[in-house]
Design a protein around this motif. Structure first.
Motif, mmCIF file in Angstrom:
data_model
loop_
_atom_site.group_PDB
_atom_site.id
_atom_site.type_symbol
_atom_site.label_atom_id
_atom_site.label_comp_id
_atom_site.label_asym_id
_atom_site.label_seq_id
_atom_site.Cartn_x
_atom_site.Cartn_y
_atom_site.Cartn_z
ATOM 1 N N LYS A 68 2.241 -6.925 -16.591
ATOM 2 C CA LYS A 68 3.190 -7.665 -15.749
ATOM 3 C C LYS A 68 2.540 -8.192 -14.466
ATOM 4 C CE LYS A 68 7.289 -5.231 -17.408
ATOM 5 N NZ LYS A 68 8.487 -4.499 -17.021
ATOM 6 N N GLY A 69 1.219 -8.063 -14.380
ATOM 7 C CA GLY A 69 0.494 -8.684 -13.275
ATOM 8 C C GLY A 69 0.217 -7.767 -12.100
ATOM 9 N N PHE A 70 0.502 -6.489 -12.253
ATOM 10 C CA PHE A 70 0.253 -5.545 -11.158
ATOM 11 C C PHE A 70 -1.148 -4.986 -11.270
ATOM 12 C CE2 PHE A 70 4.867 -5.484 -11.616
ATOM 13 C CZ PHE A 70 5.282 -5.639 -10.312
ATOM 14 N N THR A 71 -1.786 -4.856 -10.145
ATOM 15 C CA THR A 71 -3.123 -4.271 -10.090
ATOM 16 C C THR A 71 -3.082 -3.125 -9.094
ATOM 17 O OG1 THR A 71 -4.124 -6.405 -10.549
ATOM 18 C CG2 THR A 71 -5.546 -4.693 -9.635
ATOM 19 N N VAL A 72 -3.502 -1.903 -9.530
ATOM 20 C CA VAL A 72 -3.445 -0.720 -8.674
ATOM 21 C C VAL A 72 -4.843 -0.158 -8.550
ATOM 22 C CG1 VAL A 72 -2.470 1.569 -8.358
ATOM 23 C CG2 VAL A 72 -1.116 -0.210 -9.419
ATOM 24 N N GLU A 73 -5.261 0.122 -7.335
ATOM 25 C CA GLU A 73 -6.557 0.717 -7.071
ATOM 26 C C GLU A 73 -6.448 1.679 -5.901
ATOM 27 O OE1 GLU A 73 -9.393 -2.261 -6.322
ATOM 28 O OE2 GLU A 73 -9.411 -3.020 -8.364
ATOM 29 N N GLU B 231 0.840 -1.195 0.000
ATOM 30 C CA GLU B 231 0.000 0.000 0.000
ATOM 31 C C GLU B 231 0.876 1.246 0.000
ATOM 32 O OE1 GLU B 231 -2.546 0.029 3.340
ATOM 33 O OE2 GLU B 231 -4.006 -1.408 2.504
ATOM 34 N N LEU B 232 0.316 2.288 -0.644
ATOM 35 C CA LEU B 232 0.878 3.631 -0.577
ATOM 36 C C LEU B 232 -0.205 4.553 -0.032
ATOM 37 C CD1 LEU B 232 2.812 3.985 -3.949
ATOM 38 C CD2 LEU B 232 3.764 3.684 -1.694
ATOM 39 N N LYS B 233 0.208 5.445 0.875
ATOM 40 C CA LYS B 233 -0.737 6.371 1.478
ATOM 41 C C LYS B 233 -0.470 7.763 0.967
ATOM 42 C CE LYS B 233 -1.477 3.857 5.801
ATOM 43 N NZ LYS B 233 -1.391 3.917 7.260
ATOM 44 N N VAL B 234 -1.525 8.389 0.531
ATOM 45 C CA VAL B 234 -1.471 9.773 0.064
ATOM 46 C C VAL B 234 -2.272 10.596 1.058
ATOM 47 C CG1 VAL B 234 -1.972 11.374 -1.773
ATOM 48 C CG2 VAL B 234 -1.262 9.064 -2.309
ATOM 49 N N GLY B 235 -1.650 11.619 1.594
ATOM 50 C CA GLY B 235 -2.323 12.404 2.613
ATOM 51 C C GLY B 235 -2.229 13.877 2.358
ATOM 52 N N ALA B 236 -3.141 14.583 3.032
ATOM 53 C CA ALA B 236 -3.167 16.051 2.993
ATOM 54 C C ALA B 236 -3.105 16.558 4.419
ATOM 55 C CB ALA B 236 -4.432 16.535 2.309
ATOM 56 N N ILE B 237 -2.137 17.400 4.671
ATOM 57 C CA ILE B 237 -1.915 17.921 6.029
ATOM 58 C C ILE B 237 -2.961 18.982 6.319
ATOM 59 C CG2 ILE B 237 -0.279 19.072 7.561
ATOM 60 C CD1 ILE B 237 1.953 17.913 5.804
ATOM 61 N N GLY B 238 -3.637 18.846 7.424
ATOM 62 C CA GLY B 238 -4.695 19.797 7.784
ATOM 63 C C GLY B 238 -4.154 20.981 8.518
ATOM 64 N N ALA B 239 -3.429 21.833 7.812
ATOM 65 C CA ALA B 239 -2.863 23.022 8.444
ATOM 66 C C ALA B 239 -3.784 24.197 8.225
ATOM 67 C CB ALA B 239 -1.486 23.312 7.891
ATOM 68 N N SER B 240 -3.685 25.162 9.107
ATOM 69 C CA SER B 240 -4.573 26.331 9.032
ATOM 70 C C SER B 240 -4.206 27.221 7.864
ATOM 71 C CB SER B 240 -4.491 27.138 10.342
ATOM 72 O OG SER B 240 -3.143 27.552 10.568
ATOM 73 N N GLN B 241 -2.934 27.230 7.469
ATOM 74 C CA GLN B 241 -2.539 28.117 6.387
ATOM 75 C C GLN B 241 -3.002 27.582 5.030
ATOM 76 O OE1 GLN B 241 1.678 28.364 6.057
ATOM 77 N NE2 GLN B 241 1.998 26.137 6.283
ATOM 78 N N PHE B 242 -3.326 26.300 4.996
ATOM 79 C CA PHE B 242 -3.832 25.730 3.748
ATOM 80 C C PHE B 242 -5.328 25.481 3.782
ATOM 81 C CE2 PHE B 242 0.604 24.143 4.075
ATOM 82 C CZ PHE B 242 1.128 24.844 3.002
ATOM 83 N N CYS C 259 -5.469 5.304 0.811
ATOM 84 C CA CYS C 259 -4.522 4.226 0.514
ATOM 85 C C CYS C 259 -4.642 3.842 -0.959
ATOM 86 C CB CYS C 259 -4.803 3.016 1.383
ATOM 87 S SG CYS C 259 -4.483 3.287 3.118
ATOM 88 N N ILE C 260 -3.478 3.655 -1.592
ATOM 89 C CA ILE C 260 -3.420 3.107 -2.962
ATOM 90 C C ILE C 260 -2.925 1.682 -2.821
ATOM 91 C CG2 ILE C 260 -2.354 3.311 -5.216
ATOM 92 C CD1 ILE C 260 -2.030 6.302 -4.704
ATOM 93 N N SER C 261 -3.796 0.735 -3.127
ATOM 94 C CA SER C 261 -3.485 -0.682 -2.924
ATOM 95 C C SER C 261 -2.869 -1.234 -4.204
ATOM 96 C CB SER C 261 -4.753 -1.460 -2.571
ATOM 97 O OG SER C 261 -4.478 -2.808 -2.446
ATOM 98 N N VAL C 262 -1.762 -1.964 -4.049
ATOM 99 C CA VAL C 262 -1.043 -2.588 -5.177
ATOM 100 C C VAL C 262 -0.965 -4.078 -4.868
ATOM 101 C CG1 VAL C 262 1.081 -2.665 -6.480
ATOM 102 C CG2 VAL C 262 0.286 -0.481 -5.539
ATOM 103 N N SER C 263 -1.404 -4.882 -5.824
ATOM 104 C CA SER C 263 -1.321 -6.346 -5.691
ATOM 105 C C SER C 263 -0.632 -6.904 -6.918
ATOM 106 C CB SER C 263 -2.721 -6.944 -5.522
ATOM 107 O OG SER C 263 -3.537 -6.657 -6.652
#
Length: 1711
Positions: free
Chosen positions: A1646-1651, A1616-1627, A1664-1668
């Motif tokens: 090549k047999g990779f599946t990404v979702e 898995e890969l996690k993509v996040g956004a920081i909850g800062a007040s300036q943004f 989460c970006i799941s890779v199998s």
């Protein structure tokens, strides 16, 4: 002698060596021996080597070395240290070699002497053997076998001795050769040292010169130093002396100023204090006088009450006796009249009429006398009052004219003296006496003395006057006679005028001139008189002594001139002068003094003075002659006395003794005149005394006088006159004093007051009213009894001379004759009268006894004292005879007592005027009380037996009485039989009997022939019983074996009487025995323990009673052999414990028993003391509150009232407070349960809980005030056959109570020497629960309550040893403890494991051991943290912003935890860890770093709050972690440690966090870089450039996947890969983060599946970006599969990530 010389030389060498070493200490430090080690080694080798002849062997090398050293020394001026040592060593070796040579020489001489002696002995023995052989041959020929055998024995002995001597000879010769050889060797060695001796002597002389030179140099240096120091000291002393002198000058000036000021102040103070003291003295004198008057009044009242009571009792007894006597007289009169044949009624009536007539006559006379006295007293009072008024007026006029007529003062004195002498009236004196003291019972002597005193006082007061007497009442008080003579003298002194008024003054001068004259006279005297000081001693006392000390002109005649020579001696220390001042003023007309002043007189010198006395008046004069000396004035007393008659008798009582009727006895009495004036005397019988009054019991005169006396007394009792009343109160007449009363009644009243103090008449009539002197000489005052007394013959008469002249200083002897006519007692009184009025009459008495029988018993009352039955008593009775011829006597005993009492002989002859002895025998028997009848009193047991002595030709027998007290001699023993019961052979049984003495005499007793098993105490059964006394005796029975005892105890008295006591007992031999039956514990302090050990022994191993004693009861069956059990029964609540109390002892074995004594205070006693302490505390608190309220009231009253009222109120309040305080104290003592003053109810003793403060305080108070006690305990030990272990449950062993053993314990308890004063005296130190590894301390205070110091010694104070490996530690042991002082003891506790600890600390003192119980619980602290996995991830935050996170820690242990939070990045060891290699350079297994990237600005990335605190039991604490990075990094990390109690790390939390400059992030994948940032500093760039660079540069992400092959149900590899956004007040205004993934077609091939492929992420969220991956069919497992894709993120900027996918297949086994 040689040996002595050798030892002396050796000592001299040692002394020189020691002195050399002392002087060369400095040289040793400068030149050490290591400079020449080789030389020293050679020297040591020489000393240690051994030669032939002795101890040393010197080689050539050593000698050469010495010679070389000597040569070097010759070249050098001073020797080295090694050279000097070599010289001394060589000298020592040479001396030793010489000594050895001498010893060898002596040894050789001795050996040679022994060898020569041995040769001589061989020769002698050879000759003796040859002689013996010759004798043997002779005896053999003679055939004398005995002599031959003797000679053969002697021959054998000589042969043996000869052989021994020959054997000894070669040995001695060999020894001699060896010694000679050794001597040669020694001489050779001496030859080797021959050349060195001379050189050695020279070196020694050189060395000696060096020593002397060095010594002189040192002496010079020391002298120089001493001189310098003396100069310094002199300079210092000089400065000190100057400063001291300056200080003394200043000090002297200050003192002089202070003295001047002090003198002024003292003068003022003296004046003030003198006034105060005078005032106080006056007040105290008045108070004392008042109190003394009150005391005397009370005492007189008490004495009067006592005398009145005694008088009443005497009067009652007298009345009874008179009534009885009257009855007896009446009966006797009746019998007499009847015997004479007269009319009884008529005679009795006439007698009563005669008695009544006499009574009326006496009453009439008494009334006349009393009325006359009253009239005269009134007249005299009036005359005295008029005289007093006239004297007062004349004295006042004299005082007023005193200032005008000073010249007439001496003439007034003479005039008043003359008037007083010429006008003195005795009646006035009587008047004054009666006026001052209204008592009618004063004596004539008192009146005369008071008359003189009164006249003197009046004359003095009239002459000098008194200005302070202003009223008539004060004058009355002054002239009245006081109650005490001391007060009178004080008042008299107050009437004296001052000395200034009596001093001589110039005649005719005015008042001012007189004052000027007085002042000049004082100045002149002050200039003439000064102190005499010789050798520092001031003379004090009279400066001149006179011989004689008193100028006394005795027995002068008026008109003649008398002179006396007086010698004055200078008694002062130095030269003095003497000046005559004058004589007393009233003596100037009669005394003249001729005295020539001698001028200055040395000490001890004398001068003469002539005193001339020319009397003008015939009266006594007193005064003094005054002189003035250099040291002061002095005076010599002067007396002038007239001629007087001083008359006296040599005796006041003439006792003629006992004489037979018809004899004539004469006695003389001497009248002596010791004065210088003669007078005429006359001797006659006292008025009314005829010398015939007798007290014979059967006298006819007694019968005639007694009725008349009764009538007279009854008349006096009925009289109402004052004299009668006085007589009724004071008269005391007993029946035994009847005759004396008759005499007193027959005498005139004037002589009643003059009789002696021993006479009963004085006691009876001394209180009568005074009678004028004229009545003394009246001859018509005869008693009514006088005609009756004149009828009897006069037995005591005077001689021929009854009057005459007695000259001065002479004596006269007069004769008194006693002619007995009637049997009985005779008494007569005589009086000497004199023509000289100043001489009082002298009285004397003559007594005698007349008997009609010439035989009498010297002791008419024979007292046999106390007699016992069946004992013979004897006494000797002496009979005297007055007859002039022999008389026949017959001795008779009354018939009733003839068989008990006997007089031997029964008949006898007594010679003329001699004595005769009769033996009296008395044997009382028990039948005496019945046979004696009226002669024996059964109650008092007194026997009175009349005895009769009949004299031939005499009608009247001589009687005497035998008195005796008859008593029994029995002793009573109670009880009569004693049964001791069963008694073991190991104990003693005691019983008490009472031995009573029935006799009224003391009796000695003793128990004799006691058996060996019986003991009687006290005093082993011997002693003395007082009359009718009972004594308790202890009979102690101790059986020696098992049997039945029956015996008798015999008690014997001193008269050999026996009393028996029957006793029975049964001896018991128990199966067990105690090694000690008595245990005496040492004095044990409270709460201390004393221990003693003993054994229970089973010695019963055989049933054979013939070989040894077997256990049994009496003669019963023998106890079985086997295990025997015992049990000790200790009383409840006793301070004694027995361990073990129950047990079994096998045959032939013994069991150890431990007995402990621990004295403690009883719980009830402590509770009562606690209640009493609460009561006292409450009372004190209540009293203090009341005092505060009262003080407030006083303050308020003072504010309201004025100062005077305030003072009065304060005194009242203080008195009220004192009364209330006393009432509170009384109520506290009366009631210990309730406080009545405050109404507060106190708790009951049972309500006091143990271990509370009140309980502990009361216990501490009782321990401090404990006075000690002694208790005795007897503990029974029951014995039973069998094993106690075999009997279980309810089964019991069979036992006999007669086999019981007893253990006696003596338990003395004392107060402890050391007590605990802290924590209310608790001796338990409880640390409670303490964390393991943590140390805490506690303090306790101990106090020494003894009067002696306790020090660390064998007899002082000490401490026991605590476990050295334990957690407890005594920090400060006490070295000493002063009496009454406190000392702190500090004890620490540091547990090392989780368990309960307990130890005792003993404090040893001289008297006791104080035990402290120390306990503590070591607890391992435990906590629970809410952080899972021990990692706290703070997530992503924007750089330079903060992120927070919280977690919770809970206390799961049983104690409060003190914590502190510590970051690893802030630890003190952080700097040392930074010096190590980076973690990325080490292997992964060795990477232990927990601290990652840190801020650039130096501040901590992570912070925790709170940092420290305490977490209670079961509570939890919230902690806040703040993450504040200052730049972008993904590897922020730190380690947070939870530390408990500052030591133990309880929990570790790893902190992680990441910081981004932008709002989006990607998380996941394998790491491609290191966690440590580079230390290279990059140049700063702008934000836009940074963004542009970031957008252009793509970051790489490695994502590896592993597919597991061989599983039954294969699953794809997932990541898995996690993509996040920081909850800062300036943004917050920015849009959400968008992500997308490109290049997926190739991945799918090549047999990779990404979702999912793309999406959006809200602020503060992650996706989460799941890779199998599943391997394709053509996949080669040997080569991993790789693929790439691009991940694009769009937020505040656009970021591109290159994602590298790497997949491989792994086996399930290897995985």
């Amino acid at each position: 002698m040689e040996g002595i010389q050798l030892s002396d030389s050796g000592e001299e060498e040692q002394t020189s060596v020691s002195s050399f070493q002392e002087e060369e200490k400095d040289d040793i430090t400068e030149q050490k021996l290591r400079e020449e080690p080789e030389d020293d080694d050679k020297t040591r080798s020489k000393e240690n080597s051994k030669g032939v002849g002795g101890d040393f062997d010197y080689s050539r090398e050593g000698l050469e070395h010495y010679v070389s050293n000597v040569n070097n020394n010759n070249n050098n001026k001073t020797m080295k240290y090694a050279d000097r040592v070599s010289i001394l060593t060589l000298r020592r070796n040479i001396n030793q070699l010489d000594n050895l040579s001498k010893e060898k020489d002596i040894m050789i001489q001795k050996t040679r002497e022994e060898l020569s002696a041995c040769h001589l002995r061989i020769k002698i023995l050879t000759k003796q053997r040859e002689s013996v052989e010759t004798k043997i041959e002779k005896e053999k020929k003679a055939g004398n076998a005995a002599a031959m055998f003797r000679l053969q024995a002697a021959h054998r002995r000589l042969c043996t001795e000869l052989e021994n001597a020959k054997d000894l000879e070669p040995k001695i010769a060999l020894l001699l050769k060896e010694n000679v050889y050794d001597m040669w060797q020694i001489e050779i060695e001496q030859g080797k040292f021959g050349g060195l001796r001379e050189q050695l002597e020279k070196d020694e002389e050189t060395l000696e010169r060096q020593y002397k030179k060095r010594t002189e140099e040192r002496i010079q240096k020391e002298k120089a130093k001493v001189l310098l120091m003396e100069q310094k000291e002199q300079a210092v002393k000089k400065k000190e002396m100057e400063s001291q002198e300056e200080y003394e000058r200043r000090h002297q000036k200050v003192i002089e100023d202070a003295q001047r000021n002090n003198e002024k102040a003292v003068q003022c103070l003296k004046k003030t204090m003198a006034r105060i003291y005078q005032k106080k003295a006056k007040e105290e004198l008045e108070t004392q006088e008042h109190m003394e008057r009150r005391m005397q009044a009370v005492l007189s009242l008490k004495n009067n009450i006592t005398s009145n009571r005694e008088t009443l009792r005497a009067l009652q007894a007298r009345d009874k006796a008179r009534a009885l006597e009257a009855k007896n007289q009446e009966m006797k009169m009746r019998e007499t009249i009847l015997a004479g044949g007269g009319n009884v009624a008529k005679e009795i009536f006439l007698h009563k009429r005669l008695v009544e007539f006499e009574r009326h006559k006496l009453e009439f006379k008494d009334q006349q006398k009393s009325k006359k006295i009253e009239i005269v007293a009134r007249i005299l009072q009036e005359e005295a009052y008029m005289q007093k008024q006239e004297k007062y007026r004349s004295r006042t006029e004299a005082v007023r004219s005193c200032s005008k007529l000073q010249d007439s003062a001496p003439w007034k004195i003479k005039t008043w003296n003359y008037i007083e002498k010429t006008c003195e009236d005795p009646a006035a004196a009587v008047l004054q006496k009666s006026w001052r003291s209204p008592s009618a019972c004063a004596s004539v002597d008192e009146k005369s003395s008071s008359e003189k005193d009164f006249s003197g006082k009046v004359s003095h007061s009239m002459i000098y006057g008194n200005d302070e007497e202003e009223s008539e009442e004060e004058q009355d008080e002054t002239l009245a006679e006081p109650e005490f003579t001391g007060l009178w003298s004080q008042e008299y002194a107050l009437n004296k005028v001052s000395k200034e008024e009596t001093d001589l003054k110039p005649h005719g001068a005015s008042k001012m001139e007189r004052e000027i004259f007085t002042q000049n006279l004082k100045k002149l005297r002050s200039g003439m008189i000064h102190k005499q000081v010789v050798s520092g001693h001031e003379f004090k006392g009279c400066p001149f002594y006179s011989k004689p000390s008193v100028i006394h002109f005795e027995d002068f005649d008026v008109g003649k001139t008398y002179k006396k020579k007086i010698i004055l001696i200078n008694a002062s220390y130095s030269v003095n002068f003497c000046k005559l001042v004058g004589v007393s003023e009233h003596l100037k007309d009669f005394i003249s003094i001729h005295f020539d002043p001698p001028g200055q007189m040395s000490a001890g010198m004398s001068c003469e003075m002539v005193v001339t006395f020319k009397p003008m008046i015939n009266e006594d004069l007193e005064g003094e002659v005054t002189f003035l000396a250099q040291t002061g004035s002095f005076s010599i007393p002067l007396k002038c006395t007239v001629k007087r008659c001083v008359l006296a008798l040599d005796k006041e009582l003439i006792d003629f003794g006992t004489h037979v009727v018809g004899e004539t006895i004469s006695r003389t009495i001497t009248l002596t005149n010791r004065g210088a004036l003669g007078t005429r005397f006359k001797l006659q019988t006292s008025a009314g005394d005829s010398g015939t009054c007798t007290t014979a019991t059967k006298s006819s005169l007694k019968r005639v006088i007694s009725p008349t006396l009764d009538g007279v007394i009854s008349e006096e009792r009925d009289s109402s006159s004052p004299m009668g009343s006085v007589f009724e109160k004071k008269e005391q007449v007993s029946p035994d004093q009847t005759d004396e009363t008759i005499k007193c009644l027959s005498q005139p009243e004037s002589q009643k007051t003059k009789t002696s103090l021993g006479s009963s008449c004085t006691k009876q009539f001394s209180q009568d009213a005074p009678i004028p002197k004229a009545d003394l000489e009246a001859k018509n005052t005869q008693s009514p009894l006088e005609p009756l007394l004149e009828e009897s013959p006069v037995e005591i008469t005077l001689g021929k001379v009854t009057e005459g002249e007695i000259g001065p200083f002479s004596s006269v002897k007069l004769q008194v004759i006693f002619v007995p006519a009637i049997p009985g007692d005779v008494q007569a009184e005589f009086v000497f009268t004199f023509d000289n009025q100043n001489s009082n009459p002298l009285f004397f008495t003559a007594i005698g006894v007349s008997v009609d029988v010439p035989v009498w018993v010297t002791n008419p009352n024979v007292d046999l004292k106390i007699c016992m039955y069946d004992r013979l008593y004897q006494d000797c009775i002496v009979i005297q005879s007055r007859a002039k011829a022999a008389l026949r006597l017959k001795f008779e005993v009354c018939k009733k007592l003839s068989k008990y009492m006997e007089l031997l002989p029964k008949t006898g002859y007594i010679q003329a005027q001699s004595s005769f002895s009769v033996q009296l025998k008395f044997l009382p028997r028990h039948s005496l009380p019945e046979d004696a009848g009226e002669y024996f009193d059964k109650e008092t047991r007194v026997l009175e037996v009349p005895m009769t002595i009949s004299v031939a030709d005499k009608v009247k027998p001589v009687t005497f009485t035998v008195h005796a007290i008859v008593t029994t001699s029995d002793l009573e023993i109670s009880p009569a039989e004693v049964n001791f019961g069963y008694c073991t052979i190991y104990e003693a049984v005691q019983t008490t009997i009472t031995l009573t003495n029935k006799c009224i005499l003391p009796q000695e007793f003793g128990f004799v022939d006691l058996p060996e098993f019986v003991e009687i105490q006290p005093d082993d059964g011997f002693g003395t019983l007082l009359p009718l006394e009972s004594l308790n005796l202890d009979i102690i029975f101790k059986a020696n074996k098992a049997k039945d005892y029956s015996f008798e105890l015999i008690c014997k008295t001193e008269i050999n009487r026996q009393f028996k006591l029957s006793c029975k007992a049964v001896g018991v031999h128990p199966p067990l025995e105690l090694s000690h039956s008595l245990v005496q514990f040492a004095a044990t302090a409270l709460n201390d323990v004393s221990t003693a050990t003993l054994y229970v022994i089973n010695s019963h191993v055989s049933l054979n009673r013939f070989t040894h004693a077997v256990p049994r009861i009496g003669k019963g069956q023998t106890a079985p052999v086997g295990p025997t059990s015992f049990e000790f029964h200790v009383p409840e609540s006793s301070p004694v414990t027995v361990m073990p109390s129950v047990g079994t002892v096998l045959p032939g074995k013994k069991c150890l028993i431990q007995v402990s004594f621990r004295p403690v205070l009883s719980d009830q006693q402590i509770r009562k003391e606690a209640v009493q302490m609460l009561s006292r505390a409450t009372a004190t608190r209540t009293f203090s509150e009341k005092r505060m309220r009262e003080s407030e009231m006083q303050v308020n009253n003072k504010k309201k009232d004025d100062s005077l009222a305030g003072k009065r109120e304060g005194r009242k309040a203080s008195m009220i407070g004192i009364k209330r305080l006393s009432s509170i104290h009384l109520s506290k003592d009366r009631d210990s349960k309730h406080l009545t003053t405050s109404g507060i109810e106190l708790p009951k003793p049972e309500d006091i809980k143990p271990h509370c403060e009140e309980y502990m305080a009361a216990q501490s108070s009782l321990i401090r005030n404990f006075r000690g006690k002694f208790e005795k305990y007897i503990i029974p030990c029951f014995v039973a056959s069998g094993d106690i272990d075999e009997k279980r449950g309810s089964e019991t062993l069979n036992y006999s109570p007669y086999n019981t053993l007893y253990l006696e314990l003596h338990c003395p308890a004392v107060a402890p020497s050391v007590v605990i004063t802290s924590d209310n005296g608790k001796n338990i130190i409880n640390f409670g629960e303490v964390a393991v590894g943590h140390r805490i301390t506690k303090q306790i205070t101990i106090q020494n309550i003894l009067d002696e110091q306790l020090a660390v010694s064998l007899t002082g104070i000490g401490f026991s040893i605590l476990n050295p490996h334990g957690p407890f530690l005594l920090v400060n042991p006490v070295e000493c403890l002063q009496p009454g002082k406190n000392q702190l003891l500090v004890i620490s506790f540091c547990p090392d494991e989780n368990k309960l600890f307990f130890e005792t600390l003993d404090i040893y003192t001289v008297k006791n051991t104080l035990t402290l119980s120390i306990t503590g619980h070591g607890v391992t602290p435990s906590i629970a943290c809410s952080v899972e996995g021990e990692i706290l991830d703070m997530g992503y935050v924007i750089a330079k912003e903060k992120g927070t996170s919280t977690f919770k820690i809970q206390n799961t242990s049983t104690l409060a935890l003190k914590y502190s939070m510590q970051l690893e990045s802030l630890s003190q060891t952080r700097d040392r860890e930074l010096q190590k290699l980076p973690s990325f350079l080490t292997s992964p297994t060795k990477r232990t770093e927990l601290v990652g990237t840190q801020n650039y600005n130096g501040s901590s990335v992570f912070s925790v709050f709170p940092v420290e605190g305490v977490i209670d039991i079961g509570k939890s604490q919230d902690f806040t972690v703040t993450f504040s990075p200052d730049h972008e990094s993904l590897y922020y990390s730190d380690c947070l440690k939870v530390i408990l109690f500052g030591k133990e790390i309880a929990h570790v939390i790893q902190l992680k966090g990441a910081a981004r400059d932008h709002m989006m992030f990607v998380e996941g994948g394998d790491p491609l870089d290191v966690t440590i940032e580079s230390l290279v500093v990059t140049s700063p760039i702008s934000e836009e450039a940074a963004k542009r660079e970031l957008e252009e540069t793509a970051k790489s992400i490695l994502l590896s996947l592993e597919y597991i092959q061989g599983e039954t149900s294969p699953t794809p590899a997932m990541r898995e890969l996690k993509v996040g956004a920081i909850g800062a007040s300036q943004f917050a205004s920015k849009k959400n983060v968008e992500f997308s993934l490109d290049g997926l077609a190739l991945l799918q091939q090549k047999g990779f599946t990404v979702e999912p492929i793309k999406g959006t992420v809200d602020h503060g969220q992650t996706k989460c970006i799941s890779v199998s991956w599943v391997p394709p069919t053509d996949f080669d497992p040997a080569h991993p599969l790789t693929a790439t894709a691009t991940l694009t993120l769009k937020g505040d900027i656009k970021e591109t990530y290159k994602v590298l996918f790497m997949a491989r297949v792994v086996s399930a086994l290897t995985h």
